[in-house]
Design an enzyme around this catalytic site. Sequence first.
Site, short mmCIF file in Angstrom:
data_model
loop_
_atom_site.label_atom_id
_atom_site.label_comp_id
_atom_site.label_asym_id
_atom_site.label_seq_id
_atom_site.Cartn_x
_atom_site.Cartn_y
_atom_site.Cartn_z
N ASP A 96 -10.10 3.63 5.08
CA ASP A 96 -9.00 3.53 6.04
C ASP A 96 -9.45 4.15 7.36
OD1 ASP A 96 -6.68 3.80 7.53
OD2 ASP A 96 -5.48 4.60 5.89
N GLU A 113 -8.56 4.69 11.21
CA GLU A 113 -7.50 4.70 12.22
C GLU A 113 -7.36 6.11 12.76
OE1 GLU A 113 -3.50 4.20 10.56
OE2 GLU A 113 -4.41 4.25 8.56
N ASP A 116 0.85 -1.18 0.00
CA ASP A 116 0.00 0.00 0.00
C ASP A 116 0.89 1.24 0.00
OD1 ASP A 116 0.11 0.75 3.11
OD2 ASP A 116 -0.35 -1.38 2.97
#
Length: 280
Positions: free
Chosen positions: A165, A167, A76
């Site tokens: 994503d 986080e 990634d």
Amino acid sequence: MTAGVLAASLALAATVSAGTASARATARDGAIPLGQGYMGAGYLQDGKSFAPDTRHLQLDAQGIASPNVTYPAGIDVSHYQGTINWTSVKSAGIQFAFIKATESTTYKDPDFSANYLNAYNAKVIRGAYHFARPDLSSGATQATYFAANGGAWSADGLTLPGMLDLEGGCYGKSTSAMQSWILDFYTTYKAKTGRDILIYTSPSWWNSCTGGWSGMYSKSPLVVANWTTAASPSIPSGFPYWTFWQYTDSGSVSGISGAVDRDRFSADSSRLVALANNTP
């Protein structure tokens, strides 16, 4: 940490440019400034650690954590990796890549367009990802921005569904509010693309910020962040299994200068292609 592991880690870190290393450290050490989020960035926020949960890497002589697996290998990337030679990446055995596209509703990664096109031309199966900022706007608004700025899907055999994503802390939201935000993003993204969004997260983040919610496991394939050379990763409560596994942030791949996150898929290449094509 043993002296050998420490030396290998330092040697690997030294290959990263000072500017890039500084920016990554800034993102990891506290609140994440807009545009600096990337997969694995959000370790400490709201007084809590959201690091991938088993940080006991067993590095080889080059400082690379490499589980002994035969399933498809991936990476990634974002602008932090700089210019990437995707032909070399493909030749090194990388079959898939997640590429940062957007963050919130105003930021598009400056290297996204080049990475997305060049990965496609090199026949690397790739997917775009959106770094979530639940503190700045609704899930629906961010999903709309993502779908319009790189997160769209096409049945060409080389495009994975987009990835969310998650986080960087709980952004001041309760577990129920975070669940609602994620579902809002999912519903809007699917309406615009026809695909279920992938979810990237660590066990610590998901368990803390959603309360170990089980409401997404039947909708969204899990991309789990769990940095370990164990045979399989720890996974968040609420998910019975994983689909992709980010197992280190200290990898190395031909065609990329410096460290890069390494990933693997949970099944063979035919299933990876089936996921890209949305076929059984």
